[in-house]
Motif scaffolding. Sequence first.
Motif, PDB file in Angstrom:
ATOM      1  N   TRP A  15       0.828  -1.201   0.000  1.00 15.78           N
ATOM      2  CA  TRP A  15       0.000   0.000   0.000  1.00 15.78           C
ATOM      3  C   TRP A  15       0.863   1.251   0.000  1.00 15.78           C
ATOM      4  O   TRP A  15       2.057   1.201   0.272  1.00 15.78           O
ATOM      5  CB  TRP A  15      -1.006   0.000   1.152  1.00 15.78           C
ATOM      6  CG  TRP A  15      -0.425   0.103   2.522  1.00 15.78           C
ATOM      7  CD1 TRP A  15       0.299   1.149   3.024  1.00 15.78           C
ATOM      8  CD2 TRP A  15      -0.524  -0.862   3.574  1.00 15.78           C
ATOM      9  NE1 TRP A  15       0.641   0.901   4.313  1.00 15.78           N
ATOM     10  CE2 TRP A  15       0.160  -0.313   4.689  1.00 15.78           C
ATOM     11  CE3 TRP A  15      -1.130  -2.113   3.694  1.00 15.78           C
ATOM     12  CZ2 TRP A  15       0.247  -1.002   5.903  1.00 15.78           C
ATOM     13  CZ3 TRP A  15      -1.031  -2.782   4.899  1.00 15.78           C
ATOM     14  CH2 TRP A  15      -0.351  -2.233   5.985  1.00 15.78           C
ATOM     15  N   CYS A  16       0.201   2.353  -0.311  1.00 19.28           N
ATOM     16  CA  CYS A  16       0.887   3.652  -0.369  1.00 19.28           C
ATOM     17  C   CYS A  16       1.403   4.013   1.020  1.00 19.28           C
ATOM     18  O   CYS A  16       0.622   4.042   1.979  1.00 19.28           O
ATOM     19  CB  CYS A  16      -0.095   4.712  -0.863  1.00 19.28           C
ATOM     20  SG  CYS A  16       0.530   6.395  -0.769  1.00 19.28           S
ATOM     21  N   VAL A  17       2.717   4.291   1.151  1.00 20.69           N
ATOM     22  CA  VAL A  17       3.288   4.583   2.477  1.00 20.69           C
ATOM     23  C   VAL A  17       2.915   5.980   2.967  1.00 20.69           C
ATOM     24  O   VAL A  17       3.190   6.322   4.116  1.00 20.69           O
ATOM     25  CB  VAL A  17       4.833   4.439   2.503  1.00 20.69           C
ATOM     26  CG1 VAL A  17       5.251   3.043   2.099  1.00 20.69           C
ATOM     27  CG2 VAL A  17       5.500   5.491   1.636  1.00 20.69           C
ATOM     28  N   TYR A  18       2.289   6.781   2.104  1.00 22.60           N
ATOM     29  CA  TYR A  18       1.914   8.140   2.516  1.00 22.60           C
ATOM     30  C   TYR A  18       0.484   8.230   3.035  1.00 22.60           C
ATOM     31  O   TYR A  18       0.190   9.016   3.919  1.00 22.60           O
ATOM     32  CB  TYR A  18       2.094   9.112   1.347  1.00 22.60           C
ATOM     33  CG  TYR A  18       3.484   9.086   0.768  1.00 22.60           C
ATOM     34  CD1 TYR A  18       4.586   9.334   1.584  1.00 22.60           C
ATOM     35  CD2 TYR A  18       3.710   8.812  -0.577  1.00 22.60           C
ATOM     36  CE1 TYR A  18       5.877   9.300   1.073  1.00 22.60           C
ATOM     37  CE2 TYR A  18       4.994   8.787  -1.101  1.00 22.60           C
ATOM     38  CZ  TYR A  18       6.072   9.026  -0.273  1.00 22.60           C
ATOM     39  OH  TYR A  18       7.347   8.995  -0.777  1.00 22.60           O
ATOM     40  N   CYS A  19      -0.421   7.433   2.444  1.00 14.80           N
ATOM     41  CA  CYS A  19      -1.826   7.593   2.836  1.00 14.80           C
ATOM     42  C   CYS A  19      -2.516   6.255   3.121  1.00 14.80           C
ATOM     43  O   CYS A  19      -3.669   6.232   3.541  1.00 14.80           O
ATOM     44  CB  CYS A  19      -2.601   8.346   1.754  1.00 14.80           C
ATOM     45  SG  CYS A  19      -2.951   7.353   0.296  1.00 14.80           S
ATOM     46  N   GLY A  20      -1.822   5.148   2.875  1.00 18.21           N
ATOM     47  CA  GLY A  20      -2.453   3.848   3.094  1.00 18.21           C
ATOM     48  C   GLY A  20      -3.327   3.408   1.926  1.00 18.21           C
ATOM     49  O   GLY A  20      -3.995   2.383   1.999  1.00 18.21           O
ATOM     50  N   ALA A  48       3.586   3.841  -3.649  1.00 17.19           N
ATOM     51  CA  ALA A  48       2.719   5.005  -3.442  1.00 17.19           C
ATOM     52  C   ALA A  48       1.511   4.883  -4.358  1.00 17.19           C
ATOM     53  O   ALA A  48       1.550   4.189  -5.375  1.00 17.19           O
ATOM     54  CB  ALA A  48       3.476   6.296  -3.748  1.00 17.19           C
ATOM     55  N   CYS A  49       0.445   5.577  -4.000  1.00 13.07           N
ATOM     56  CA  CYS A  49      -0.704   5.639  -4.896  1.00 13.07           C
ATOM     57  C   CYS A  49      -0.442   6.740  -5.926  1.00 13.07           C
ATOM     58  O   CYS A  49       0.425   7.596  -5.730  1.00 13.07           O
ATOM     59  CB  CYS A  49      -1.999   5.920  -4.120  1.00 13.07           C
ATOM     60  SG  CYS A  49      -2.154   7.581  -3.456  1.00 13.07           S
ATOM     61  N   GLY A  50      -1.171   6.721  -7.016  1.00 15.74           N
ATOM     62  CA  GLY A  50      -0.950   7.697  -8.071  1.00 15.74           C
ATOM     63  C   GLY A  50      -1.162   9.124  -7.582  1.00 15.74           C
ATOM     64  O   GLY A  50      -0.424  10.040  -7.941  1.00 15.74           O
ATOM     65  N   LYS A  51      -2.168   9.301  -6.719  1.00 17.35           N
ATOM     66  CA  LYS A  51      -2.487  10.644  -6.253  1.00 17.35           C
ATOM     67  C   LYS A  51      -1.332  11.228  -5.425  1.00 17.35           C
ATOM     68  O   LYS A  51      -0.896  12.344  -5.651  1.00 17.35           O
ATOM     69  CB  LYS A  51      -3.768  10.594  -5.417  1.00 17.35           C
ATOM     70  CG  LYS A  51      -4.269  11.921  -4.952  1.00 17.35           C
ATOM     71  CD  LYS A  51      -5.746  11.844  -4.552  1.00 17.35           C
ATOM     72  CE  LYS A  51      -6.228  13.155  -3.943  1.00 17.35           C
ATOM     73  NZ  LYS A  51      -5.905  13.292  -2.520  1.00 17.35           N
ATOM     74  N   CYS A  52      -0.838  10.446  -4.452  1.00 15.58           N
ATOM     75  CA  CYS A  52       0.281  10.936  -3.634  1.00 15.58           C
ATOM     76  C   CYS A  52       1.519  11.156  -4.489  1.00 15.58           C
ATOM     77  O   CYS A  52       2.268  12.110  -4.290  1.00 15.58           O
ATOM     78  CB  CYS A  52       0.601   9.955  -2.502  1.00 15.58           C
ATOM     79  SG  CYS A  52      -0.621   9.981  -1.185  1.00 15.58           S
ATOM     80  N   ASN A  53       1.744  10.250  -5.444  1.00 17.09           N
ATOM     81  CA  ASN A  53       2.928  10.351  -6.281  1.00 17.09           C
ATOM     82  C   ASN A  53       2.993  11.684  -7.010  1.00 17.09           C
ATOM     83  O   ASN A  53       4.058  12.251  -7.221  1.00 17.09           O
ATOM     84  CB  ASN A  53       2.950   9.194  -7.283  1.00 17.09           C
ATOM     85  CG  ASN A  53       4.245   9.141  -8.063  1.00 17.09           C
ATOM     86  OD1 ASN A  53       4.311   9.572  -9.202  1.00 17.09           O
ATOM     87  ND2 ASN A  53       5.288   8.649  -7.426  1.00 17.09           N
TER      88      ASN A  53
HETATM   89 ZN   LIG Z   1      -1.301   7.726  -1.259  1.00 18.72          ZN
END
Ligand SMILES: [Zn+2]
Length: 226
Positions: A15-20, A48-53
């Motif tokens: 999962w995305c390490v920034y937002c889960g 990371a997810c695309g949004k956080c990236n």
């Molecule tokens: Zn994220």
Amino acid sequence: MQQYPNHGDDRNQGWCVYCGGLDETRDHVPSRVLLDEPLPENLPVVPACGKCNSSFSRDEEYLACLVECALTGSLATASNRARVGSILERSAGLAARLEAARYESGGQAGFSAETDRARNVLVKLARGHAAFEENEPQLGEPASVSFAPFTALSEQQRARFESATDPRGFWPEVGSRAMHRAVLGEIGPAGWVEVQANRYRYRVHPGGRTVHIVIAEYLAAEVMWE
Ligand SMILES: [Zn+2]
């Protein structure tokens, strides 16, 4: 820099390490905008997810430019750093905001920081370092985020920042990258990992709840979770 396999448990994988959120892409940590060419080999990457990236990139550019402006005293001199020069050239809005944030005091130039934007980036970086080094995702809000130029720290504050050991510390997780680095003597004095000399270094205290970051040997940051 050397890259070590991650044999720790899989809490920070998938999962995305920034937002889960979803694990959709790979994100460099630190962001390339904070480094110079040629980039070090084997830069750490985290899921990371695309949004956080993509959502941090404008603030990361802001912070990279702010640090260089503060370090050199003007936008013109900051532009001597190739990466900053190209950002300021293509982003007139950012250049104008930085110019407006410039002040002079006692013959010295300074730049007022947009603290929300700087904080946003520093927390993101700290989350990435904690997940990469210690397998300790820190998705919650930090208990504290502090940052200041080294020039604003007293000698004692600087000494504490450079050498402090986390009182909550314990050994790095077995199999984690931090443990590999420690065993092979790659972690420098007081646990610092140097990504690029004079450009970026960081330290994750065992347990991953305190992260120290130094950008351009100018800006010192500390992010802590409970
Ligand atoms: Zn994220």
